[in-house]
Design a protein around this motif. Structure first.
Motif, mmCIF file in Angstrom:
data_model
loop_
_atom_site.group_PDB
_atom_site.id
_atom_site.type_symbol
_atom_site.label_atom_id
_atom_site.label_comp_id
_atom_site.label_asym_id
_atom_site.label_seq_id
_atom_site.Cartn_x
_atom_site.Cartn_y
_atom_site.Cartn_z
ATOM 1 N N PRO A 87 0.824 -1.215 0.000
ATOM 2 C CA PRO A 87 0.000 0.000 0.000
ATOM 3 C C PRO A 87 0.854 1.259 0.000
ATOM 4 O O PRO A 87 2.000 1.258 0.458
ATOM 5 N N MET A 88 0.270 2.343 -0.495
ATOM 6 C CA MET A 88 0.974 3.616 -0.572
ATOM 7 C C MET A 88 1.505 4.049 0.787
ATOM 8 O O MET A 88 2.550 4.706 0.887
ATOM 9 N N GLU A 89 0.822 3.663 1.862
ATOM 10 C CA GLU A 89 1.255 4.053 3.202
ATOM 11 C C GLU A 89 2.674 3.573 3.511
ATOM 12 O O GLU A 89 3.407 4.232 4.258
ATOM 13 N N VAL A 90 3.064 2.441 2.950
ATOM 14 C CA VAL A 90 4.425 1.940 3.164
ATOM 15 C C VAL A 90 5.442 2.925 2.599
ATOM 16 O O VAL A 90 6.427 3.286 3.259
ATOM 17 N N PHE A 91 5.215 3.385 1.388
ATOM 18 C CA PHE A 91 6.166 4.279 0.730
ATOM 19 C C PHE A 91 6.086 5.694 1.285
ATOM 20 O O PHE A 91 7.109 6.385 1.354
ATOM 21 N N ASP A 92 4.895 6.099 1.715
ATOM 22 C CA ASP A 92 4.798 7.372 2.433
ATOM 23 C C ASP A 92 5.606 7.324 3.727
ATOM 24 O O ASP A 92 6.227 8.315 4.128
ATOM 25 N N GLY A 93 5.619 6.154 4.356
ATOM 26 C CA GLY A 93 6.426 5.978 5.551
ATOM 27 C C GLY A 93 7.915 6.110 5.267
ATOM 28 O O GLY A 93 8.664 6.706 6.064
ATOM 29 N N PHE A 94 8.354 5.563 4.137
ATOM 30 C CA PHE A 94 9.754 5.733 3.726
ATOM 31 C C PHE A 94 10.083 7.215 3.567
ATOM 32 O O PHE A 94 11.122 7.685 4.048
ATOM 33 N N ARG A 95 9.199 7.930 2.878
ATOM 34 C CA ARG A 95 9.453 9.354 2.639
ATOM 35 C C ARG A 95 9.485 10.138 3.942
ATOM 36 O O ARG A 95 10.353 11.002 4.146
ATOM 37 N N SER A 96 8.570 9.834 4.837
ATOM 38 C CA SER A 96 8.532 10.537 6.124
ATOM 39 C C SER A 96 9.789 10.268 6.938
ATOM 40 O O SER A 96 10.371 11.187 7.532
ATOM 41 N N ALA A 97 10.215 9.020 6.973
ATOM 42 C CA ALA A 97 11.411 8.658 7.739
ATOM 43 C C ALA A 97 12.659 9.299 7.147
ATOM 44 O O ALA A 97 13.540 9.772 7.877
ATOM 45 N N ALA A 144 12.788 12.107 5.356
ATOM 46 C CA ALA A 144 12.751 13.551 5.569
ATOM 47 C C ALA A 144 13.015 13.918 7.026
ATOM 48 O O ALA A 144 13.628 14.946 7.320
ATOM 49 N N ALA A 145 12.570 13.063 7.947
ATOM 50 C CA ALA A 145 12.720 13.373 9.366
ATOM 51 C C ALA A 145 14.141 13.157 9.861
ATOM 52 O O ALA A 145 14.678 13.977 10.620
ATOM 53 N N ASN A 146 14.770 12.068 9.446
ATOM 54 C CA ASN A 146 16.116 11.747 9.927
ATOM 55 C C ASN A 146 16.718 10.698 8.995
ATOM 56 O O ASN A 146 16.684 9.501 9.280
ATOM 57 N N ARG A 147 17.227 11.171 7.867
ATOM 58 C CA ARG A 147 17.760 10.248 6.863
ATOM 59 C C ARG A 147 18.876 9.383 7.437
ATOM 60 O O ARG A 147 18.953 8.186 7.159
ATOM 61 N N ALA A 148 19.754 9.954 8.239
ATOM 62 C CA ALA A 148 20.883 9.207 8.783
ATOM 63 C C ALA A 148 20.417 8.025 9.632
ATOM 64 O O ALA A 148 20.971 6.925 9.554
ATOM 65 N N GLN A 149 19.398 8.232 10.453
ATOM 66 C CA GLN A 149 18.890 7.131 11.279
ATOM 67 C C GLN A 149 18.138 6.112 10.434
ATOM 68 O O GLN A 149 18.273 4.899 10.653
ATOM 69 N N PHE A 150 17.335 6.573 9.501
ATOM 70 C CA PHE A 150 16.610 5.678 8.606
ATOM 71 C C PHE A 150 17.579 4.768 7.860
ATOM 72 O O PHE A 150 17.336 3.563 7.690
ATOM 73 N N PHE A 151 18.719 5.344 7.463
ATOM 74 C CA PHE A 151 19.716 4.570 6.718
ATOM 75 C C PHE A 151 20.554 3.672 7.636
ATOM 76 O O PHE A 151 21.393 2.915 7.154
ATOM 77 N N ARG A 152 20.337 3.733 8.926
ATOM 78 C CA ARG A 152 20.839 2.712 9.854
ATOM 79 C C ARG A 152 19.799 1.612 10.041
ATOM 80 O O ARG A 152 20.113 0.425 10.064
ATOM 81 N N ASP A 153 18.559 2.022 10.175
ATOM 82 C CA ASP A 153 17.495 1.076 10.506
ATOM 83 C C ASP A 153 17.260 0.053 9.394
ATOM 84 O O ASP A 153 17.014 -1.126 9.679
ATOM 85 N N VAL A 154 17.325 0.486 8.142
ATOM 86 C CA VAL A 154 17.018 -0.417 7.025
ATOM 87 C C VAL A 154 18.042 -1.550 6.905
ATOM 88 O O VAL A 154 17.662 -2.729 6.889
#
Length: 274
Positions: A137-147, A149-159
């Motif tokens: 669902p689109m919500e998954v990709f909206d979640g990627f975008r939100s994460a 935009a909010a903190n790319r450095a942390q998102f790129f650790r979590d994945v």
């Protein structure tokens, strides 16, 4: 490493090692050509010419604020192939790079491409639609975008420390260097390009591209891929291709070309030589 400039002024970095039949590697989001180290070293040692580029907005290429879409990505590959006068090439794409391969081979590759390999690739379509009810669902990709935009450095650790390599599975030991390398590659690229690329890899429909491809294609997918689920990707892509071989790998994650490079490299080599 070398660079060439596209028609719109974007500088694309690429590596070009060895001689012989060319193999061109197309990386996933949000990575760079460095993600292919294990494959580049293996295939150059087998006598192949190996080429990998940093997609626009990624790695050491220009951090573009435009052209971050699949048509432009494929056109950039066509420009690179013309720049290097590549013929009889095998194009290998992982994840987003698999979509790039599908569009390039279908729309630009006539006379230049011998074979293609799709690894954990996004075709035919990741997004859930009325015509693609098994998609995400689109919500998954909206979640990627939100994460992002909010903190790319942390998102790129979590994945990478979680679903990308299956390090969130019970009994799977995290490899810190692999996580650090994913983070390093991601943070080299541009935030705007990475943000835009989420739409490119999730909403682009490659169905007609797959149908148009006439060269043999090896479709490789981990059965425990948590990023691009196999049921709505490889298992749908292979029947759309005219000349496909589907190989699936029980328990393998999305990033299997890194975690299981010995298996993946051997299977690609057998396909190219077959």
């Amino acid at each position: 490493m070398s660079r060439f400039t596209t028609a719109d002024g974007t500088e694309i970095l690429y590596k070009d090692w060895g001689s012989g039949q060319p193999i061109v590697f197309h990386h996933g989001w949000p990575l760079s050509s460095d993600d292919w180290d294990a494959q580049m070293l293996f295939f150059v040692s087998k006598g192949y010419r190996v080429i990998a580029h940093d997609r626009r907005g990624h790695g050491r290429s220009t951090q573009t604020d435009k052209g971050n879409d699949m048509d432009t990505y494929a056109a950039d590959v066509a420009a690179l192939a013309a720049h290097l006068n590549l013929r009889d090439a095998t194009h290998v794409g992982h994840s987003t790079g698999g979509g790039e391969v599908a569009r390039y081979v279908a729309q630009h590759g006539h006379g230049r491409v011998a074979k293609a390999v799709l690894i954990g690739a996004v075709p035919p379509l990741m997004l859930k639609t009325a015509a693609n009810p098994g998609g995400l669902p689109m919500e998954v990709f909206d979640g990627f975008r939100s994460a992002l935009a909010a903190n790319r450095a942390q998102f790129f650790r979590d994945v990478p420390s979680g679903p990308f390599y299956g390090f969130n599975r019970p009994g799977v030991e995290i490899i810190p260097g692999v996580v650090d390398n994913w983070w390093r590659q991601g943070m080299m690229g541009g935030a705007k390009a990475h943000y835009d690329c989420i739409k490119a890899f999730s909403e682009t429909d490659f169905t007609e591209d797959l149908r148009r491809i006439q060269v043999p294609v090896l479709v490789m997918h981990g059965e425990d891929d948590q990023i691009v689920p196999i049921a709505d990707s490889a298992r749908l892509s292979a029947p759309l291709l005219r000349r496909s071989v589907l190989k699936t790998y029980p328990g393998f994650p999305h990033g299997m070309a890194t975690t299981h490079a010995d298996v993946i490299n051997a299977d690609i080599l057998a396909f190219i030589q077959g």
